[in-house]
Design a protein around this motif. Structure first.
Motif, mmCIF file in Angstrom:
data_model
loop_
_atom_site.group_PDB
_atom_site.id
_atom_site.type_symbol
_atom_site.label_atom_id
_atom_site.label_comp_id
_atom_site.label_asym_id
_atom_site.label_seq_id
_atom_site.Cartn_x
_atom_site.Cartn_y
_atom_site.Cartn_z
ATOM 1 N N VAL A 166 6.445 -6.266 -6.315
ATOM 2 C CA VAL A 166 5.194 -6.534 -5.694
ATOM 3 C C VAL A 166 4.919 -6.559 -4.247
ATOM 4 N N LEU A 167 5.994 -7.153 -3.386
ATOM 5 C CA LEU A 167 5.999 -7.289 -1.876
ATOM 6 C C LEU A 167 6.106 -5.951 -1.230
ATOM 7 N N ARG A 168 7.031 -5.145 -1.974
ATOM 8 C CA ARG A 168 7.105 -3.710 -1.298
ATOM 9 C C ARG A 168 5.890 -2.852 -1.564
ATOM 10 N N PHE A 169 5.227 -3.272 -2.919
ATOM 11 C CA PHE A 169 4.062 -2.285 -2.964
ATOM 12 C C PHE A 169 3.142 -2.603 -1.942
ATOM 13 N N ALA A 170 2.675 -3.798 -1.583
ATOM 14 C CA ALA A 170 1.804 -4.280 -0.435
ATOM 15 C C ALA A 170 2.302 -3.847 0.915
ATOM 16 N N ILE A 171 3.441 -3.975 1.170
ATOM 17 C CA ILE A 171 3.993 -3.545 2.432
ATOM 18 C C ILE A 171 3.594 -2.090 2.800
ATOM 19 N N CYS A 172 4.144 -1.283 1.602
ATOM 20 C CA CYS A 172 3.944 0.307 1.715
ATOM 21 C C CYS A 172 2.525 0.472 1.715
ATOM 22 N N GLY A 173 1.615 0.028 1.152
ATOM 23 C CA GLY A 173 0.089 0.206 1.155
ATOM 24 C C GLY A 173 -0.437 0.029 2.670
ATOM 25 N N ALA A 174 0.030 -1.118 2.995
ATOM 26 C CA ALA A 174 -0.629 -1.776 4.502
ATOM 27 C C ALA A 174 -0.263 -0.724 5.610
ATOM 28 N N VAL A 175 1.028 -0.564 5.491
ATOM 29 C CA VAL A 175 1.371 0.406 6.731
ATOM 30 C C VAL A 175 1.074 1.762 6.771
ATOM 31 N N ILE A 176 1.178 2.595 5.283
ATOM 32 C CA ILE A 176 0.668 3.844 5.418
ATOM 33 C C ILE A 176 -0.817 4.074 5.512
ATOM 34 N N LEU A 177 -1.497 3.011 5.144
ATOM 35 C CA LEU A 177 -3.017 3.161 5.090
ATOM 36 C C LEU A 177 -3.672 2.800 6.551
ATOM 37 N N THR A 178 -2.808 2.086 7.460
ATOM 38 C CA THR A 178 -2.935 1.761 8.847
ATOM 39 C C THR A 178 -2.598 2.959 9.528
ATOM 40 N N PHE A 179 -1.678 3.873 9.327
ATOM 41 C CA PHE A 179 -1.466 5.120 9.745
ATOM 42 C C PHE A 179 -2.466 6.272 9.284
ATOM 43 N N ASP A 180 -2.933 6.310 8.278
ATOM 44 C CA ASP A 180 -3.917 6.977 7.761
ATOM 45 C C ASP A 180 -5.289 6.619 8.334
#
Length: 421
Positions: A166-180
């Protein structure tokens, strides 16, 4: 009004995630095409809403198209990867990319038609098609990069957070959507001269959506069985072919590379995995250590109490070693009463300390069938000083193991010291 918009925002996110997750979860009954089609058909609406439809939220102005639909699509792509494999997930990634480019190309061809106006006062707005075409291409390019990036980041985080799905899921979403958000805002700024506040407000909305999706994902994880994949460092060529090969290879190993008696990976699996992990450590210029562990006087257990009792001791030893090793490296049964532990990113001093803690675990509770103390002898070797290949490290650790056994047993022997309790 702001809080009404926020409530609707949350309802829309919950509705989107719930329906799409149902499509994904029941894909074997409904067909995977239902999920993939639902994922793709909303892209034009996502882009349209992201361009022209904004709402006032308590923290600023944002578009549901960008923060709910697009963010949700990206998290769904990650969930598809977690549930299936790279051979499956590349289908929507490539399909969305190529399908959106096809949509833009046809929209440009449509403009060359001689148009008949059926409703007076409703002229065709070809300028809208141009603007949407640019945003579609721009957004599609970022979707492609985002989709690959979120999978690779999830894989990379698996090195450090293997069990924290779940933590990996959250980090991935936050980082990549910031880039997007940074990339999509650049397109809005070019087309509409959007102020910087559009970036910050949209970014907060996307993070809010990620937080909400993560909570719902955590609930979903608790009520279903989700297959997730760990990763080793490796070079990435065609990322999907590479990931697919690795997943299927590891699945084969998980079924065929396990020692039947102890349940830990066997020697064949050790010889397949450790050289690759060691090569990765050498490329990163980080040390890695290898331990060979031998149960002292194990033959006397078989001779005095029988092989069944000996098997029970082996299983008990493997269970203790597995618990000790789980957070630090990998355990393998080398053969007979010998086990090997591979410790990535571990220098010689730390490996020696770990070996001593392993010995202490046996002093505290593991006994021979007659109740006497069960002891271990351990040899330790570390790259790069002791060698650059798996076979060299294994041979050096083996030499030190037998030095320990020949000098009284119940020892940890390393490069420059002997530890004896």
């Amino acid at each position: 009004m702001e809080f009404i918009n926020l409530a609707l925002f949350l309802v829309e996110a919950v509705f989107y995630f719930s329906v799409m997750t149902c499509f994904l979860h029941f894909r074997n009954k409904l067909g995977l095409g239902v999920f993939l089609t639902a994922l793709g058909v909303m892209h034009f609406m996502e882009t349209y809403l992201a361009a022209v439809f904004y709402i006032q939220l308590p923290f600023g102005v944002a578009s549901p198209g960008s923060s709910i639909l697009f963010a949700g699509k990206l998290m769904m792509i990650l969930m598809l990867y977690m549930k299936e494999d790279a051979a499956i997930v590349r289908q929507p990634i490539y399909g969305l990319f190529l399908g959106n480019l096809l949509t833009v190309a046809i929209a440009q061809l449509v403009k060359f038609h001689h148009v008949s106006t059926l409703t007076p006062g409703q002229p065709i707005n070809t300028g809208f098609l141009d603007e949407m075409g640019i945003l579609m291409v721009w957004g599609t390019a970022f979707l492609y990069l985002d989709s690959i990036g979120i999978i690779l980041l999830y894989e990379k985080l698996g090195t450090f957070l293997r069990r924290r799905i779940v933590l990996r899921f959250a980090i991935c979403g936050a980082v990549i959507l910031t880039f997007d958000q940074a990339g999509f805002y650049a397109g809005l700024y070019y087309l509409y001269d959007a102020p910087a506040q559009v970036f910050f407000d949209g970014w907060q909305a996307k993070l809010l959506a990620v937080g909400l999706y993560t909570m719902m994902f955590a609930v979903y994880q608790n009520v279903t069985t989700t297959r997730a994949f760990s990763s080793n460092n490796r070079n990435v060529g065609d990322v999907f072919n590479d990931l697919t090969f690795r997943e299927r290879y590891e699945d084969l190993l998980s079924r065929s590379g396990v020692d039947v008696l102890t349940g830990v990976p066997d020697r064949a699996r050790m010889e397949a995995e450790i050289p690759k992990a060691l090569d990765a450590s050498l490329r990163d210029d980080t040390p890695a250590s290898l331990l060979i562990i031998d149960i002292d006087r194990f033959k006397s257990i078989n001779d005095s109490f029988g092989h069944l009792k000996g098997d029970e001791v082996l299983k008990a030893v493997a269970a203790v070693l597995s618990r000790k090793t789980e957070a630090f490296g990998r355990l393998y049964r080398f053969g007979g009463e010998e086990f090997v532990i591979f410790l990535p990113s571990t220098n010689h001093d730390k490996a020696m300390a770990f070996a001593r803690s392993v010995q202490s675990s046996f002093y505290e509770g593991v006994r021979r069938p007659d109740g006497t103390l069960l002891t271990l002898s351990i040899g330790v070797a570390t790259s790069q000083e002791d060698g650059l290949s798996f076979n060299t490290l294994l041979a050096q650790a083996d030499v030190r193991l037998y030095e320990a056994k020949n000098n009284g047993r119940d020892q940890v022997r390393g490069r420059y010291e002997v530890f004896q309790d």
